[in-house]
Design a protein around this motif. Sequence first.
Motif, PDB file in Angstrom:
ATOM      1  N   LEU A  18       0.761  -1.315   0.083  1.00 15.24           N
ATOM      2  CA  LEU A  18      -0.014  -0.091   0.005  1.00 15.24           C
ATOM      3  C   LEU A  18       0.934   1.310   0.051  1.00 15.24           C
ATOM      4  CD1 LEU A  18      -2.806  -1.039   2.360  1.00 15.24           C
ATOM      5  CD2 LEU A  18      -2.936  -0.800  -0.155  1.00 15.24           C
ATOM      6  N   GLY A  19       2.078   1.220   0.523  1.00 11.21           N
ATOM      7  CA  GLY A  19       2.904   2.248   0.798  1.00 11.21           C
ATOM      8  C   GLY A  19       3.586   2.486  -0.477  1.00 11.21           C
ATOM      9  N   ALA A  67       1.537   7.212  -6.948  1.00  9.86           N
ATOM     10  CA  ALA A  67       0.484   7.801  -7.439  1.00  9.86           C
ATOM     11  C   ALA A  67       0.515   8.281  -8.575  1.00  9.86           C
ATOM     12  CB  ALA A  67      -0.346   8.697  -6.189  1.00  9.86           C
ATOM     13  N   GLY A  68       1.766   8.961  -8.947  1.00 12.41           N
ATOM     14  CA  GLY A  68       1.990  10.069  -9.830  1.00 12.41           C
ATOM     15  C   GLY A  68       2.810   9.220 -11.078  1.00 12.41           C
ATOM     16  N   ASP A  73      -3.555   8.215 -18.095  1.00 11.88           N
ATOM     17  CA  ASP A  73      -2.149   7.681 -18.243  1.00 11.88           C
ATOM     18  C   ASP A  73      -2.113   6.258 -18.024  1.00 11.88           C
ATOM     19  OD1 ASP A  73      -2.379   7.698 -15.679  1.00 11.88           O
ATOM     20  OD2 ASP A  73      -0.586   9.266 -15.144  1.00 11.88           O
ATOM     21  N   GLY A  74      -3.093   5.565 -17.572  1.00 10.49           N
ATOM     22  CA  GLY A  74      -3.222   4.260 -17.043  1.00 10.49           C
ATOM     23  C   GLY A  74      -2.797   4.053 -15.702  1.00 10.49           C
ATOM     24  N   ASN A  75      -2.583   4.808 -14.957  1.00  8.55           N
ATOM     25  CA  ASN A  75      -2.191   4.633 -13.521  1.00  8.55           C
ATOM     26  C   ASN A  75      -3.602   4.357 -12.720  1.00  8.55           C
ATOM     27  OD1 ASN A  75      -1.696   5.148 -10.920  1.00  8.55           O
ATOM     28  ND2 ASN A  75       0.090   6.153 -11.214  1.00  8.55           N
ATOM     29  N   THR A  76      -3.598   3.146 -11.960  1.00  9.33           N
ATOM     30  CA  THR A  76      -4.859   2.813 -11.346  1.00  9.33           C
ATOM     31  C   THR A  76      -4.986   3.261  -9.853  1.00  9.33           C
ATOM     32  OG1 THR A  76      -3.868   0.711 -10.833  1.00  9.33           O
ATOM     33  CG2 THR A  76      -5.062   1.030 -12.891  1.00  9.33           C
ATOM     34  N   VAL A  77      -3.829   3.975  -9.450  1.00  7.41           N
ATOM     35  CA  VAL A  77      -3.843   4.435  -8.042  1.00  7.41           C
ATOM     36  C   VAL A  77      -4.811   5.560  -7.942  1.00  7.41           C
ATOM     37  CG1 VAL A  77      -2.305   5.353  -6.150  1.00  7.41           C
ATOM     38  CG2 VAL A  77      -1.581   3.618  -7.725  1.00  7.41           C
ATOM     39  N   GLN A 111      -4.762   5.734   0.766  1.00  6.52           N
ATOM     40  CA  GLN A 111      -4.735   6.214   2.185  1.00  6.52           C
ATOM     41  C   GLN A 111      -5.592   5.451   3.248  1.00  6.52           C
ATOM     42  OE1 GLN A 111      -5.064  10.434   1.192  1.00  6.52           O
ATOM     43  NE2 GLN A 111      -2.808  10.645   0.983  1.00  6.52           N
ATOM     44  N   MET A 112      -6.814   5.359   2.676  1.00  7.56           N
ATOM     45  CA  MET A 112      -8.019   4.786   3.693  1.00  7.56           C
ATOM     46  C   MET A 112      -7.304   3.475   4.122  1.00  7.56           C
ATOM     47  SD  MET A 112     -10.861   2.574   3.563  1.00  7.56           S
ATOM     48  CE  MET A 112     -11.151   2.291   1.878  1.00  7.56           C
TER      49      MET A 112
END
Length: 156
Positions: free
Chosen positions: A47-48, A54-55, A107-111, A117-118
């Motif tokens: 998770l970290g 995230a970017g 951009d394909g990022n799934t975060v 954070q939750m």
Amino acid sequence: MRFGILLAKFIPNRTLKLGNFNMNALRQYLDFQASALDIRERRNTLLGSNIANAGTPGYKARDIDFETELQAQIQGPSIATSHKGHLDPDGPSERILFRDPLNPSVDGNTVELSVEQMEFSENTVRYATSLTFLNNRITGLTVSYTHLTLPTTPYV
């Protein structure tokens, strides 16, 4: 690796007796909480990593299904080794899953930072709870052992 995890996995497949003290029973007594703590630690790492990336374009958010992993660790390895050169089946079974985003990004990022954070916060609280349970079990063993080894004096 934490002390409780090392203690709980000290002698995995054989019984060692020290007087009336059975190490296999000790391992069984601590194994559940130690396994939960180990899985929570690995999940926090994933998770970290999700939060840190995230970017990053194209990064896929990963996670571990806690219940499935705990069940796999409790049941033990599904295979037995027959040669000393075989890999250790007691290693982490870690089935990494990819999270489906609620709002996919271009951009394909799934975060999704709020979701990660939750999940991270919830997992951290559960990690602390597992650590408290394990600590209480170890404290209980210490107190019990201390009371068993104290010399008894007759009352006069």
